[in-house]
Design a protein around this motif. Structure first.
Motif, PDB file in Angstrom:
ATOM      1  N   GLN A 125      -5.034   0.296   4.048  1.00  0.00           N
ATOM      2  CA  GLN A 125      -4.163   1.320   4.622  1.00  0.00           C
ATOM      3  C   GLN A 125      -4.805   2.673   4.356  1.00  0.00           C
ATOM      4  O   GLN A 125      -5.075   3.019   3.204  1.00  0.00           O
ATOM      5  CB  GLN A 125      -2.773   1.268   4.013  1.00  0.00           C
ATOM      6  N   ILE A 126      -5.051   3.406   5.428  1.00  0.00           N
ATOM      7  CA  ILE A 126      -5.705   4.708   5.322  1.00  0.00           C
ATOM      8  C   ILE A 126      -4.734   5.783   5.799  1.00  0.00           C
ATOM      9  O   ILE A 126      -4.315   5.774   6.954  1.00  0.00           O
ATOM     10  CB  ILE A 126      -6.996   4.741   6.173  1.00  0.00           C
ATOM     11  N   THR A 127      -4.377   6.682   4.887  1.00  0.00           N
ATOM     12  CA  THR A 127      -3.561   7.837   5.250  1.00  0.00           C
ATOM     13  C   THR A 127      -4.523   8.990   5.486  1.00  0.00           C
ATOM     14  O   THR A 127      -5.376   9.286   4.638  1.00  0.00           O
ATOM     15  CB  THR A 127      -2.568   8.182   4.126  1.00  0.00           C
ATOM     16  N   LEU A 128      -4.405   9.629   6.659  1.00  0.00           N
ATOM     17  CA  LEU A 128      -5.356  10.663   7.037  1.00  0.00           C
ATOM     18  C   LEU A 128      -4.702  11.683   7.950  1.00  0.00           C
ATOM     19  O   LEU A 128      -3.609  11.451   8.454  1.00  0.00           O
ATOM     20  CB  LEU A 128      -6.588  10.048   7.708  1.00  0.00           C
ATOM     21  N   ASN A 129      -5.392  12.782   8.166  1.00  0.00           N
ATOM     22  CA  ASN A 129      -4.883  13.802   9.077  1.00  0.00           C
ATOM     23  C   ASN A 129      -4.788  13.254  10.487  1.00  0.00           C
ATOM     24  O   ASN A 129      -5.661  12.508  10.937  1.00  0.00           O
ATOM     25  CB  ASN A 129      -5.790  15.032   9.087  1.00  0.00           C
ATOM     26  N   VAL A 132      -2.270   5.618   8.822  1.00  0.00           N
ATOM     27  CA  VAL A 132      -1.052   6.396   8.725  1.00  0.00           C
ATOM     28  C   VAL A 132      -1.474   7.850   8.899  1.00  0.00           C
ATOM     29  O   VAL A 132      -2.159   8.412   8.039  1.00  0.00           O
ATOM     30  CB  VAL A 132      -0.350   6.202   7.360  1.00  0.00           C
ATOM     31  N   GLU A 133      -1.081   8.445  10.023  1.00  0.00           N
ATOM     32  CA  GLU A 133      -1.488   9.816  10.315  1.00  0.00           C
ATOM     33  C   GLU A 133      -0.405  10.798   9.860  1.00  0.00           C
ATOM     34  O   GLU A 133       0.780  10.582  10.116  1.00  0.00           O
ATOM     35  CB  GLU A 133      -1.744   9.984  11.805  1.00  0.00           C
ATOM     36  N   VAL A 134      -0.847  11.862   9.203  1.00  0.00           N
ATOM     37  CA  VAL A 134       0.070  12.890   8.728  1.00  0.00           C
ATOM     38  C   VAL A 134      -0.454  14.272   9.123  1.00  0.00           C
ATOM     39  O   VAL A 134      -1.634  14.436   9.419  1.00  0.00           O
ATOM     40  CB  VAL A 134       0.262  12.823   7.190  1.00  0.00           C
ATOM     41  N   LYS A 135       0.433  15.237   9.101  1.00  0.00           N
ATOM     42  CA  LYS A 135       0.032  16.620   9.364  1.00  0.00           C
ATOM     43  C   LYS A 135      -0.741  17.157   8.155  1.00  0.00           C
ATOM     44  O   LYS A 135      -0.508  16.738   7.021  1.00  0.00           O
ATOM     45  CB  LYS A 135       1.261  17.479   9.643  1.00  0.00           C
ATOM     46  N   LYS A 136      -1.622  18.102   8.401  1.00  0.00           N
ATOM     47  CA  LYS A 136      -2.484  18.636   7.341  1.00  0.00           C
ATOM     48  C   LYS A 136      -1.705  19.250   6.174  1.00  0.00           C
ATOM     49  O   LYS A 136      -2.139  19.178   5.027  1.00  0.00           O
ATOM     50  CB  LYS A 136      -3.452  19.671   7.911  1.00  0.00           C
ATOM     51  N   GLU A 137      -0.553  19.824   6.456  1.00  0.00           N
ATOM     52  CA  GLU A 137       0.198  20.473   5.380  1.00  0.00           C
ATOM     53  C   GLU A 137       0.855  19.475   4.424  1.00  0.00           C
ATOM     54  O   GLU A 137       1.452  19.855   3.422  1.00  0.00           O
ATOM     55  CB  GLU A 137       1.266  21.418   5.947  1.00  0.00           C
ATOM     56  N   ASN A 138       0.717  18.192   4.691  1.00  0.00           N
ATOM     57  CA  ASN A 138       1.319  17.163   3.849  1.00  0.00           C
ATOM     58  C   ASN A 138       0.424  16.724   2.691  1.00  0.00           C
ATOM     59  O   ASN A 138       0.663  15.676   2.096  1.00  0.00           O
ATOM     60  CB  ASN A 138       1.714  15.951   4.694  1.00  0.00           C
ATOM     61  N   GLY A 192      -4.186  19.149  -5.781  1.00  0.00           N
ATOM     62  CA  GLY A 192      -4.068  19.597  -7.163  1.00  0.00           C
ATOM     63  C   GLY A 192      -3.556  21.022  -7.230  1.00  0.00           C
ATOM     64  O   GLY A 192      -3.468  21.729  -6.226  1.00  0.00           O
ATOM     65  N   ASN A 193      -3.171  21.424  -8.417  1.00  0.00           N
ATOM     66  CA  ASN A 193      -2.701  22.769  -8.703  1.00  0.00           C
ATOM     67  C   ASN A 193      -1.403  23.126  -7.991  1.00  0.00           C
ATOM     68  O   ASN A 193      -1.053  24.298  -7.893  1.00  0.00           O
ATOM     69  CB  ASN A 193      -3.768  23.820  -8.383  1.00  0.00           C
ATOM     70  N   GLY A 194      -0.690  22.150  -7.445  1.00  0.00           N
ATOM     71  CA  GLY A 194       0.564  22.425  -6.754  1.00  0.00           C
ATOM     72  C   GLY A 194       0.398  23.253  -5.499  1.00  0.00           C
ATOM     73  O   GLY A 194       1.313  23.975  -5.107  1.00  0.00           O
ATOM     74  N   VAL A 195      -0.764  23.134  -4.861  1.00  0.00           N
ATOM     75  CA  VAL A 195      -1.080  23.942  -3.670  1.00  0.00           C
ATOM     76  C   VAL A 195      -1.320  23.034  -2.487  1.00  0.00           C
ATOM     77  O   VAL A 195      -1.987  21.999  -2.608  1.00  0.00           O
ATOM     78  CB  VAL A 195      -2.348  24.800  -3.931  1.00  0.00           C
ATOM     79  N   ALA A 196      -0.810  23.408  -1.327  1.00  0.00           N
ATOM     80  CA  ALA A 196      -1.085  22.700  -0.072  1.00  0.00           C
ATOM     81  C   ALA A 196      -2.356  23.298   0.522  1.00  0.00           C
ATOM     82  O   ALA A 196      -2.319  24.219   1.322  1.00  0.00           O
ATOM     83  CB  ALA A 196       0.089  22.823   0.885  1.00  0.00           C
ATOM     84  N   GLN A 197      -3.503  22.773   0.111  1.00  0.00           N
ATOM     85  CA  GLN A 197      -4.787  23.363   0.465  1.00  0.00           C
ATOM     86  C   GLN A 197      -5.042  23.446   1.968  1.00  0.00           C
ATOM     87  O   GLN A 197      -5.738  24.352   2.419  1.00  0.00           O
ATOM     88  CB  GLN A 197      -5.935  22.586  -0.203  1.00  0.00           C
ATOM     89  N   TYR A 198      -4.509  22.521   2.742  1.00  0.00           N
ATOM     90  CA  TYR A 198      -4.766  22.513   4.192  1.00  0.00           C
ATOM     91  C   TYR A 198      -3.666  23.214   4.990  1.00  0.00           C
ATOM     92  O   TYR A 198      -3.746  23.299   6.202  1.00  0.00           O
ATOM     93  CB  TYR A 198      -4.878  21.093   4.720  1.00  0.00           C
ATOM     94  N   ALA A 199      -2.636  23.711   4.316  1.00  0.00           N
ATOM     95  CA  ALA A 199      -1.524  24.351   5.032  1.00  0.00           C
ATOM     96  C   ALA A 199      -1.965  25.699   5.593  1.00  0.00           C
ATOM     97  O   ALA A 199      -2.750  26.414   4.956  1.00  0.00           O
ATOM     98  CB  ALA A 199      -0.327  24.535   4.122  1.00  0.00           C
ATOM     99  N   PRO A 200      -1.462  26.052   6.764  1.00  0.00           N
ATOM    100  CA  PRO A 200      -1.821  27.360   7.334  1.00  0.00           C
ATOM    101  C   PRO A 200      -1.260  28.508   6.505  1.00  0.00           C
ATOM    102  O   PRO A 200      -0.339  28.395   5.772  1.00  0.00           O
ATOM    103  CB  PRO A 200      -1.185  27.345   8.728  1.00  0.00           C
TER     104      PRO A 200
END
Length: 127
Positions: A70-74, A109-115, A119-127
């Protein structure tokens, strides 16, 4: 990104499991443009009694060698890229460990980048 979960019946040695992870990762790098350093994999072995699967589904027979990936990816990759990934994984596992292609079950399993938070409690890919 991505996060890969690999499941199989317990009893295979560490080298066998490592080769599965290696093949899956290399296929993602080669076929869906995953960065080489982006490797997050969880490989789980399950007692036979807790590993339930259809012995045949869609005219595809499965054995106790079944590997579930199972691969979860953008989200956003084309169907052609996904098909190329499936083929590369199945062919790579057959070559690396002798696994029959019909015993390779893959789910994306495709998810949006902001998901994601790496680490560090940061959504690194979020706009």
């Amino acid at each position: 990104m991505p996060l890969v979960r690999i499941s199989l019946i317990e009893g295979k040695n560490a080298e066998y499991r490592r080769k599965i992870g290696d093949v899956v990762h290399q296929a993602m790098v080669d076929k869906i443009n995953c960065p080489p350093q982006d490797r997050f994999q969880l490989i789980s072995e399950h007692p036979k009694g807790n590993y339930l699967y259809a012995s045949e589904y869609l005219n595809i027979p499965h054995t106790d060698d079944l590997v579930v990936i199972q691969i979860t990816l953008n989200e956003g990759r084309t169907v052609e890229l996904k098909k190329a990934l499936y083929k590369a994984i199945a062919e790579g596992l057959q070559k690396a460990i002798g696994l029959k292609p019909q015993d390779v079950f893959i789910s994306l399993v495709e998810v949006k980048k902001e998901n994601w938070s790496f680490g560090n409690g940061v959504a690194q890919y979020a706009p």
